[in-house]
Design an enzyme around this catalytic site. Structure first.
Site, mmCIF file in Angstrom:
data_model
loop_
_atom_site.group_PDB
_atom_site.id
_atom_site.type_symbol
_atom_site.label_atom_id
_atom_site.label_comp_id
_atom_site.label_asym_id
_atom_site.label_seq_id
_atom_site.Cartn_x
_atom_site.Cartn_y
_atom_site.Cartn_z
ATOM 1 N N GLY A 59 6.681 14.987 -5.160
ATOM 2 C CA GLY A 59 6.315 15.364 -3.790
ATOM 3 C C GLY A 59 7.319 14.933 -2.739
ATOM 4 N N LYS B 152 -1.149 6.516 6.629
ATOM 5 C CA LYS B 152 -0.671 6.239 7.998
ATOM 6 C C LYS B 152 -1.212 7.302 8.963
ATOM 7 C CE LYS B 152 1.912 3.488 9.253
ATOM 8 N NZ LYS B 152 1.689 2.096 9.768
ATOM 9 N N TYR C 194 17.686 9.789 -6.104
ATOM 10 C CA TYR C 194 16.632 10.697 -6.582
ATOM 11 C C TYR C 194 17.079 12.161 -6.478
ATOM 12 C CZ TYR C 194 13.305 6.747 -6.017
ATOM 13 O OH TYR C 194 12.634 5.550 -6.086
ATOM 14 N N THR D 54 4.778 6.103 11.669
ATOM 15 C CA THR D 54 5.970 6.653 11.014
ATOM 16 C C THR D 54 6.118 8.153 11.246
ATOM 17 O OG1 THR D 54 6.879 7.097 8.812
ATOM 18 C CG2 THR D 54 4.523 6.827 8.917
ATOM 19 N N ASP D 55 7.357 8.630 11.122
ATOM 20 C CA ASP D 55 7.573 10.082 11.235
ATOM 21 C C ASP D 55 7.054 10.826 10.007
ATOM 22 O OD1 ASP D 55 9.481 9.275 9.362
ATOM 23 O OD2 ASP D 55 11.205 10.134 10.415
ATOM 24 N N GLU D 56 6.741 10.085 8.914
ATOM 25 C CA GLU D 56 6.328 10.764 7.678
ATOM 26 C C GLU D 56 4.992 11.480 7.836
ATOM 27 O OE1 GLU D 56 6.875 8.876 3.967
ATOM 28 O OE2 GLU D 56 8.697 7.850 4.590
ATOM 29 N N ARG E 161 11.518 11.812 -6.935
ATOM 30 C CA ARG E 161 10.204 11.286 -6.529
ATOM 31 C C ARG E 161 9.214 12.457 -6.484
ATOM 32 N NH1 ARG E 161 10.394 8.571 -0.673
ATOM 33 N NH2 ARG E 161 10.864 6.649 -1.793
ATOM 34 N N TYR F 234 1.115 7.326 0.935
ATOM 35 C CA TYR F 234 1.502 6.449 2.054
ATOM 36 C C TYR F 234 1.360 7.181 3.382
ATOM 37 C CZ TYR F 234 4.653 4.420 5.520
ATOM 38 O OH TYR F 234 5.186 3.943 6.692
HETATM 39 P P1 NAD Z 1 6.993 -4.229 5.136
HETATM 40 O O1 NAD Z 1 6.382 -3.700 3.892
HETATM 41 O O2 NAD Z 1 8.351 -4.819 5.090
HETATM 42 O O3 NAD Z 1 6.033 -5.344 5.774
HETATM 43 C C1 NAD Z 1 4.639 -5.194 5.838
HETATM 44 C C2 NAD Z 1 4.041 -6.536 6.216
HETATM 45 O O4 NAD Z 1 2.614 -6.374 6.325
HETATM 46 C C3 NAD Z 1 4.278 -7.641 5.178
HETATM 47 O O5 NAD Z 1 4.669 -8.832 5.819
HETATM 48 C C4 NAD Z 1 2.925 -7.802 4.512
HETATM 49 O O6 NAD Z 1 2.693 -9.132 4.021
HETATM 50 C C5 NAD Z 1 1.976 -7.450 5.640
HETATM 51 N N1 NAD Z 1 0.667 -6.974 5.164
HETATM 52 C C6 NAD Z 1 0.436 -6.013 4.219
HETATM 53 N N2 NAD Z 1 -0.886 -5.871 4.036
HETATM 54 C C7 NAD Z 1 -1.504 -6.715 4.891
HETATM 55 C C8 NAD Z 1 -2.857 -7.005 5.191
HETATM 56 N N3 NAD Z 1 -3.859 -6.381 4.555
HETATM 57 N N4 NAD Z 1 -3.139 -7.939 6.138
HETATM 58 C C9 NAD Z 1 -2.126 -8.583 6.788
HETATM 59 N N5 NAD Z 1 -0.820 -8.357 6.540
HETATM 60 C C10 NAD Z 1 -0.519 -7.435 5.601
HETATM 61 O O7 NAD Z 1 6.910 -3.029 6.185
HETATM 62 P P2 NAD Z 1 7.939 -2.605 7.324
HETATM 63 O O8 NAD Z 1 8.985 -1.755 6.748
HETATM 64 O O9 NAD Z 1 8.303 -3.816 8.098
HETATM 65 O O10 NAD Z 1 6.995 -1.667 8.209
HETATM 66 C C11 NAD Z 1 6.180 -2.214 9.223
HETATM 67 C C12 NAD Z 1 5.375 -1.103 9.853
HETATM 68 O O11 NAD Z 1 6.241 -0.104 10.383
HETATM 69 C C13 NAD Z 1 4.465 -0.370 8.866
HETATM 70 O O12 NAD Z 1 3.259 -0.061 9.509
HETATM 71 C C14 NAD Z 1 5.225 0.897 8.535
HETATM 72 O O13 NAD Z 1 4.346 1.950 8.188
HETATM 73 C C15 NAD Z 1 5.916 1.175 9.842
HETATM 74 N N6 NAD Z 1 7.181 1.912 9.756
HETATM 75 C C16 NAD Z 1 8.146 1.517 8.887
HETATM 76 C C17 NAD Z 1 9.361 2.185 8.858
HETATM 77 C C18 NAD Z 1 10.474 1.782 7.918
HETATM 78 O O14 NAD Z 1 11.463 2.505 7.802
HETATM 79 N N7 NAD Z 1 10.391 0.649 7.235
HETATM 80 C C19 NAD Z 1 9.573 3.262 9.720
HETATM 81 C C20 NAD Z 1 8.549 3.652 10.593
HETATM 82 C C21 NAD Z 1 7.365 2.946 10.612
HETATM 83 O O1 DAU Z 2 10.497 7.719 7.667
HETATM 84 C C1 DAU Z 2 9.957 6.444 7.873
HETATM 85 C C2 DAU Z 2 9.613 5.842 6.529
HETATM 86 O O2 DAU Z 2 10.847 5.485 5.918
HETATM 87 C C3 DAU Z 2 8.693 4.634 6.632
HETATM 88 O O3 DAU Z 2 7.459 5.030 7.179
HETATM 89 C C4 DAU Z 2 8.480 4.006 5.247
HETATM 90 O O4 DAU Z 2 7.715 2.824 5.379
HETATM 91 C C5 DAU Z 2 9.836 3.667 4.664
HETATM 92 O O5 DAU Z 2 9.663 3.184 3.348
HETATM 93 C C6 DAU Z 2 10.750 4.891 4.643
HETATM 94 O O6 DAU Z 2 10.284 5.871 3.676
HETATM 95 P P1 DAU Z 2 11.298 6.650 2.709
HETATM 96 O O7 DAU Z 2 10.581 7.072 1.503
HETATM 97 O O8 DAU Z 2 12.064 7.681 3.445
HETATM 98 O O9 DAU Z 2 12.330 5.426 2.390
HETATM 99 P P2 DAU Z 2 13.059 4.987 1.020
HETATM 100 O O10 DAU Z 2 14.045 3.933 1.384
HETATM 101 O O11 DAU Z 2 12.109 4.694 -0.069
HETATM 102 O O12 DAU Z 2 13.856 6.300 0.625
HETATM 103 C C7 DAU Z 2 14.823 6.880 1.506
HETATM 104 C C8 DAU Z 2 15.398 8.124 0.824
HETATM 105 O O13 DAU Z 2 16.192 7.716 -0.302
HETATM 106 C C9 DAU Z 2 14.342 9.058 0.292
HETATM 107 O O14 DAU Z 2 14.777 10.394 0.430
HETATM 108 C C10 DAU Z 2 14.255 8.698 -1.185
HETATM 109 C C11 DAU Z 2 15.664 8.266 -1.524
HETATM 110 N N1 DAU Z 2 15.768 7.219 -2.559
HETATM 111 C C12 DAU Z 2 14.995 6.098 -2.433
HETATM 112 C C13 DAU Z 2 15.058 5.096 -3.369
HETATM 113 C C14 DAU Z 2 14.187 3.856 -3.250
HETATM 114 C C15 DAU Z 2 16.654 7.361 -3.617
HETATM 115 O O15 DAU Z 2 17.365 8.377 -3.705
HETATM 116 N N2 DAU Z 2 16.712 6.359 -4.535
HETATM 117 C C16 DAU Z 2 15.940 5.238 -4.479
HETATM 118 O O16 DAU Z 2 16.037 4.359 -5.405
#
Ligand code: NAD
Ligand code: DAU
Length: 354
Positions: free
Chosen positions: A292, A163, A216, A133-135, A290, A159
């Protein structure tokens, strides 16, 4: 040929597998523990497909991972499995350390052992793709340049720290043992099948139930939004053309604030599913920030665009429309994942925000 995908029942993993199967014939084995975020329904359309195997299990289970590597002899591991929600990591970091750090370590060790036993082209061509992730790069000020692959690691949440730790392990396994790893650091994904704890699916599902749309702080936190299909095509490109040991930043050049995202969802719903009670924007509610909270992320995807000839296809407007369309057409999917455990999380995360 087979690839081993971890976390393929989650949001991005499921989209990746569905796209992979649409594009080619190569088999996939999906190892997923089916945590609250994993949903076997996401891959129901693959039932009976001889190219697809699902294994319910944990990436921390070394014996199981060893067994799968021996049995399927994959040419690559594509590692998605993770605890992925920042707010949950604030309430309970333990699972994030266990899965994201120890789980990645377990996979790396199993992959190293398996890869060491390969020879010739099988050994040369093996890849371990860590989906990150970019985070990990921390937070940008308003006018800072976007993150590049050379940006410093400055994770701010449990988180992102977990990562970042995983990325460091992956890097070390390449540097020390020569394991042919690839790392992708991607920005915020959105699209079909995203669990409604993240901003966009939460806003859509809450709006459809007439519930508040929580924003937020001042709503000015900026993310670089990427449609999930574009992330999946980037991962395919990294897997096929990426150089072992290299990092690729993936992003959509779509910087939008949380407030603008929620307003965008409201406008689309006003058009596609109007509410007699009035515009959905009436439901926008500013809540406590949130802890931090990172202010801004932005990705410079220039390296992936140039080295892999990849670029995002969807604009934020086209991707958001596809996403809202999908949630409107799949209300049953959302109803199924909003179980008792989901309600418990919503209460826990939002009750104290006022
Ligand atoms: P998600 O939370 O939707 O899915 C995670 C999956 O991993 C689920 O199916 C869960 O059952 C499985 N899992 C969790 N713990 C496990 C374990 N111990 N063993 C086996 N399986 C397990 O996540 P996502 O949003 O699909 O993200 C997938 C990957 O991409 C993550 O590594 C996340 O950090 C990365 N990522 C996500 C985003 C985003 O915006 N969602 C952006 C950049 C990178
Ligand atoms: O940047 C990549 C990341 O993006 C991934 O690595 C993470 O897995 C994914 O969850 C996501 O993280 P964020 O914290 O950026 O995503 P989230 O959807 O939780 O929040 C997006 C933005 O919206 C963030 O600035 C917080 C804000 N937010 C989020 C929620 C859930 C709100 O304002 N209200 C909310 O209820």
């Amino acid at each position: 040929m087979t690839i081993l995908v971890t976390g393929g029942a989650g949001f991005i993993g499921a989209n990746f597998i569905l796209e992979w199967m649409r594009r080619g014939d190569e088999a996939v084995v999906n190892l997923d523990a089916l945590t609250y975020a994993g949903n076997a329904d996401n891959l129901a359309s693959l039932q009976g497909d001889a190219r697809y195997d699902f294994v319910c299990g944990d990436i921390k289970d070394r014996k199981l991972v060893d067994r799968l590597l021996r049995r399927y002899a994959p040419r690559a591991v594509v590692h998605f499995a993770a605890e992925s929600h920042v707010d949950r990591s604030i309430h309970g970091p333990d699972a994030f350390i266990q899965t994201n750090v120890f789980g990645t370590f377990t996979l790396l060790e199993a992959a190293r052992s398996y890869w060491s036993g390969l020879s010739g082209a099988d050994r040369d061509d093996f890849r371990f793709l860590n989906v990150s992730t970019d985070e990990v790069y921390g937070s940008l000020e308003h006018d800072d340049p976007a993150f590049t692959e050379n940006s410093c690691y400055r994770p701010n949440s449990p988180y992102s720290a977990s990562k970042a730790a995983a990325d460091h392990l992956v890097r070390a396994w390449h540097h020390t043992y020569g394991l042919p790893v690839l790392v992708s650091n991607c920005s915020n994904n959105y699209g079909p099948r995203q669990f409604p704890e993240k901003l966009i699916p939460l806003a859509i599902t809450n709006a459809l139930c007439g519930k508040p749309l929580p924003v937020y702080g001042d709503g000015m936190s900026v993310r670089d939004w990427l449609y999930v299909g574009d992330h999946c095509s980037a991962l395919q490109a990294v897997l096929e053309g990426g150089v072992p040991g290299e990092v690729y930043n993936i992003g959509g050049r779509n910087e939008v604030s949380a407030l603008e995202v929620v307003k965008g969802v409201c406008e689309l719903l006003d058009e596609l599913h109007p509410d007699r009670a009035g515009p959905y924007s009436r439901l926008i509610t500013f809540v406590k920030d949130r802890p931090g909270h990172d202010r801004r992320y932005a990705i410079d995807p220039g390296k992936a665009e140039y080295a892999l000839a990849w670029s995002a296809v969807e604009s934020f407007a086209s991707g958001l429309r596809k996403t809202v369309d999908w949630y409107l057409a799949n209300r049953e999917w959302t109803d199924n994942v909003q179980s008792g455990a989901y309600q418990h999380w919503i209460t826990r995360n939002y009750e104290a925000r006022g």
